[in-house]
Design a protein around this motif. Structure first.
Motif, PDB file in Angstrom:
ATOM      1  N   HIS A  80       0.832  -1.203   0.000  1.00  0.00           N
ATOM      2  CA  HIS A  80       0.000   0.000   0.000  1.00  0.00           C
ATOM      3  C   HIS A  80       0.869   1.256   0.000  1.00  0.00           C
ATOM      4  CE1 HIS A  80      -3.522   2.490   0.642  1.00  0.00           C
ATOM      5  NE2 HIS A  80      -2.884   3.097   1.647  1.00  0.00           N
ATOM      6  N   VAL A  97       0.870   4.043  -2.950  1.00  0.00           N
ATOM      7  CA  VAL A  97       0.554   5.442  -2.652  1.00  0.00           C
ATOM      8  C   VAL A  97       1.703   6.339  -3.105  1.00  0.00           C
ATOM      9  CG1 VAL A  97       0.179   7.119  -0.800  1.00  0.00           C
ATOM     10  CG2 VAL A  97      -1.009   4.915  -0.747  1.00  0.00           C
ATOM     11  N   ALA A 138      -3.110  10.172   3.766  1.00  0.00           N
ATOM     12  CA  ALA A 138      -4.266   9.283   3.884  1.00  0.00           C
ATOM     13  C   ALA A 138      -5.443   9.810   3.070  1.00  0.00           C
ATOM     14  CB  ALA A 138      -4.658   9.127   5.351  1.00  0.00           C
ATOM     15  N   GLU A 139      -5.645  11.136   3.111  1.00  0.00           N
ATOM     16  CA  GLU A 139      -6.733  11.743   2.344  1.00  0.00           C
ATOM     17  C   GLU A 139      -6.473  11.596   0.841  1.00  0.00           C
ATOM     18  OE1 GLU A 139     -10.260  13.607   1.453  1.00  0.00           O
ATOM     19  OE2 GLU A 139      -9.543  12.808   3.365  1.00  0.00           O
ATOM     20  N   ALA A 142      -4.786   9.194  -0.606  1.00  0.00           N
ATOM     21  CA  ALA A 142      -5.008   7.792  -0.959  1.00  0.00           C
ATOM     22  C   ALA A 142      -6.495   7.489  -1.108  1.00  0.00           C
ATOM     23  CB  ALA A 142      -4.383   6.887   0.103  1.00  0.00           C
ATOM     24  N   ARG A 143      -7.333   8.122  -0.258  1.00  0.00           N
ATOM     25  CA  ARG A 143      -8.784   7.911  -0.375  1.00  0.00           C
ATOM     26  C   ARG A 143      -9.326   8.546  -1.652  1.00  0.00           C
ATOM     27  NH1 ARG A 143      -8.547   8.690   5.295  1.00  0.00           N
ATOM     28  NH2 ARG A 143      -8.887  10.952   5.057  1.00  0.00           N
ATOM     29  N   GLU A 144      -8.863   9.758  -1.938  1.00  0.00           N
ATOM     30  CA  GLU A 144      -9.369  10.467  -3.116  1.00  0.00           C
ATOM     31  C   GLU A 144      -8.860   9.853  -4.416  1.00  0.00           C
ATOM     32  OE1 GLU A 144      -8.186  14.489  -2.603  1.00  0.00           O
ATOM     33  OE2 GLU A 144      -9.716  14.931  -1.077  1.00  0.00           O
ATOM     34  N   HIS A 145      -7.698   9.209  -4.372  1.00  0.00           N
ATOM     35  CA  HIS A 145      -7.097   8.614  -5.568  1.00  0.00           C
ATOM     36  C   HIS A 145      -7.027   7.093  -5.423  1.00  0.00           C
ATOM     37  CE1 HIS A 145      -5.750  12.805  -5.696  1.00  0.00           C
ATOM     38  NE2 HIS A 145      -5.619  12.664  -7.003  1.00  0.00           N
ATOM     39  N   GLN A 146      -8.080   6.534  -4.858  1.00  0.00           N
ATOM     40  CA  GLN A 146      -8.091   5.104  -4.558  1.00  0.00           C
ATOM     41  C   GLN A 146      -7.839   4.260  -5.802  1.00  0.00           C
ATOM     42  OE1 GLN A 146     -11.754   3.805  -2.790  1.00  0.00           O
ATOM     43  NE2 GLN A 146     -10.972   1.772  -2.255  1.00  0.00           N
TER      44      GLN A 146
END
Length: 662
Positions: A287, A291, A325-326, A328-332
């Motif tokens: 992960h 990222v 972390a944000e 990674a969520r937005e660019h999952q």
């Protein structure tokens, strides 16, 4: 002795810093005080405890050393939580424990199981228990997996493997074809260059020995056509034809082409249980890498002048930051794409290893683990605490580098690795040996010591710093036995007999290069003088090929690159004539006139590696040390494609048969 000097010496010794070293000429050098002070400042503080944070033992150990609190006279309980999850308990009365010379106690162990466990030691305060010591507990075999008999193989620079269907660089499908040929020739393995992920940017970021990530691999080796369904534009088809015909590997163009096609494959990927299992098995390390790759691409898209993570906005430089972390969520989906690439690499490499074994290769793929990692790469971004800030790794002055060498990458933080239970170290071994039957460790001396150069100082001013070699060799043996792979330690240069003895005892094969095997008078050694517990190779990427040696091609390349002046050029040319005479003399005296490959195959060494260029009579080496843009490092393609290997296959088969290697 001055108290300050004595204190510095004690402090340095406690941190594994050697106070002196012997150079290649046999001269003793004392580590300067300012060097010792600078290295000490770069080290994190150590915390003393009743046990080390990780205890590593061999499987037949019957005790561990325990420091008990002063005046302790009661009962203690040893609790072992085995890797599988079950727990075992043993009670001891402290006064009955045998004393050790250093003041500690000998704490008996039960029958042990190989693996990664955990121990706790409790003080028994009836009716309750109080933990006063705990540690990771690793039980290792005495030796790594052993090699079986004498075998031969070929070293292949995978990026340079030509085929009629590649996209401008060698790939895993070309490797399958090479396996077909070399298996028929009687080879037990194919030795590959490190497959680590690299930036794929010319000319500074193409070395497989300077990865941006040492845990994961380069997507450049993927056969895109075996990953799924996609369509190519006419321009892309033309680009493939051009890149396939190019003299050298064009890393950036190949990478761009493959990423574009692979993104189309991923766009229609709906998921797969095997993919989910791979991602879950690789966990946080994969992960973090994915990222990093997504961030790297996005930061460069926003600003084409940004190439390094150290130039990213501050909030993205810490992998544990909320902004990361944000992101990674937005660019999952982008993050998932880079995991998808690693999954396909894993699948294609697994197929290659299975194919090799099915064709009768005893070892199959022989992998290579680089020493270095790029300080601007994913390893330093994701796992920065495992590296020392304030120093670089290099080597002291020697015949080849009178001013020493500065390799410009950070040293490992040995205490961070031990505190982590060596989990990151074990994962690096496991991932790099994955889908292979052998693993070569570049510069195996790293397990014992490395030469540290404090920031702001030249390479002439450094000191050797020890690592926890016994721990590292044990874990290497454990991973070798569990992963069923042989281990080779590249032990060239100034290596003490004590180190070589430790490697042999751990079952690690040594490494011998044809050009370096000389006696005290400079004569080449005869075959029977080579050690059995070793790998022998005709050459490496950094040294001349057999044909290039005869022509002095390496000397000409150094002159053309401006690495030597006219005086050095004339000296090296004259020295080469002497070397050639000595080489011809030993070949003739041993019945191998004009046949250096047959000579090396006849040695008692467990494994013999023939370089790909030496099979085809190529004169140029893959890498010219000391050069970057002056030489096409890591870009040379083989003279002939895999579809035309029949000629070299038959010659190699004859040589292997004559040598008795199978």
């Amino acid at each position: 002795m001055d108290p300050s000097i004595e204190f510095r010496a004690e402090l340095a010794a406690a941190h594994g810093i050697e106070l002196e070293y012997i150079d290649i000429w046999g001269h003793t050098h004392r580590s300067p005080d300012d060097v010792l002070d600078a290295i000490l400042r770069s080290l994190p503080p150590q915390e003393a405890g009743y046990l080390p944070s990780t205890v590593v033992v061999r499987e037949h150990a019957d005790f561990i050393a325990l420091r008990v609190p002063s005046g302790e006279t009661g009962t203690i309980k040893l609790e072992i939580t085995w890797e599988g999850g079950d727990t075992e308990h043993h009670w001891f009365w402290v006064p009955e424990l045998a004393n050790l010379d250093d003041g500690g106690k000998r704490l008996p162990l039960p029958a042990l199981r190989l693996g990664y466990h955990h121990i706790r030691i409790y003080r028994v305060l009836n009716p309750r228990l109080e933990i006063f010591a705990q540690a990771h507990f690793i039980v290792c075999p005495a030796r790594a997996k052993s090699s079986d008999g004498r075998a031969a193989g070929v070293a292949v620079s995978l990026y340079g493997l030509r085929s009629s269907r590649d996209w401008g660089c060698g790939d895993f499908t070309g490797l399958l074809s090479a396996i077909d040929s070399f298996a028929r020739a009687g080879c037990a393995f194919i030795a590959l260059n490190p497959l680590h992920a690299i930036p794929n940017r010319q000319p500074y970021n193409t070395s497989p020995y300077l990865p941006q990530c040492s845990l994961y691999r380069n997507f450049l080796y993927l056969d895109v056509e075996r990953t799924g369904t996609f369509a190519l534009t006419d321009a892309e088809r033309d680009e493939i034809v051009t890149l396939r015909a190019s003299e050298f590997v064009e890393y950036e163009r190949v990478a761009s082409l493959k990423l574009a096609a692979l993104s189309r494959v991923f766009a229609v990927f709906g998921g797969a249980p095997d993919f989910d299992a791979y991602v879950a098995g690789q966990g946080a390390h994969l992960h973090d890498f994915a990222v990093y790759c997504a961030l790297d691409a996005e930061m460069h898209r926003r600003d084409p002048n940004i190439w390094l993570w150290t130039d990213w906005p501050e909030q993205f430089r810490d992998p544990r930051a909320a902004a990361v972390a944000e992101f990674a969520r937005e660019h999952q989906r982008d993050v998932l794409f880079y995991k998808f690439l690693q999954w396909h690499i894993d699948r294609q490499l697994a197929e290659a290893q299975a194919h090799a074994l099915n064709l009768g290769m005893k070892i199959g793929i022989y992998h290579d683990l680089a020493l270095a990692t790029d300080r601007f790469g994913a390893d330093l971004w994701a796992n920065g605490s495992f590296y020392i800030k304030g120093a670089r790794v290099g080597s002291p002055p020697d015949d080849f580098s009178p001013n020493g060498q500065d390799w410009a990458f950070p040293p490992p933080n040995r205490d961070a690795h031990r505190d982590n239970g060596y989990a990151l170290f074990a994962q690096s071994i496991r991932n790099n040996a994955r889908h292979g039957g052998a693993l070569r460790i570049d510069h195996v001396m790293r397990f014992f010591r490395l030469y540290w150069i404090p920031d702001g100082m030249p390479a002439t001013r450094g000191a050797y710093v020890l690592d926890y070699a016994n721990d590292l060799l044990g874990i290497l043996a454990l991973e070798s036995v569990r992963g069923n792979f042989i281990v080779i330690g590249e032990d060239l240069g100034t290596v003490t007999e004590e180190v070589r003895r430790s490697l042999t005892e751990a079952g690690i094969l040594g490494y011998r290069l044809f050009w370096f095997e000389r006696d005290g008078q400079g004569n080449f050694r005869r075959p029977e003088e080579y050690p059995a517990h070793a790998v022998v190779s005709t050459t490496t990427h950094d040294l001349p090929t057999l044909a290039g040696f005869a022509e002095g091609r390496d000397i000409e390349a150094r002159k053309a690159a401006g690495l030597i002046d006219e005086e050095a050029y004339r000296f090296q040319k004259a020295a080469r004539e002497d070397e050639k005479a000595r080489l011809n003399a030993v070949l003739e005296a041993t019945g191998f006139a004009g046949d250096a490959i047959g000579f090396l195959l006849s040695t008692p060494c467990a494994l013999a590696v023939v370089n790909q260029e030496d099979l085809t009579g190529e004169i140029d080496q893959q890498n010219l040390p000391g050069s970057t843009w002056q030489y096409p490092n890591w870009r040379r393609k083989m003279k002939i494609p895999v579809e035309e290997f029949a000629s070299i296959e038959s010659r190699l088969a004859e040589a292997i048969n004559r040598s008795g290697r199978k």
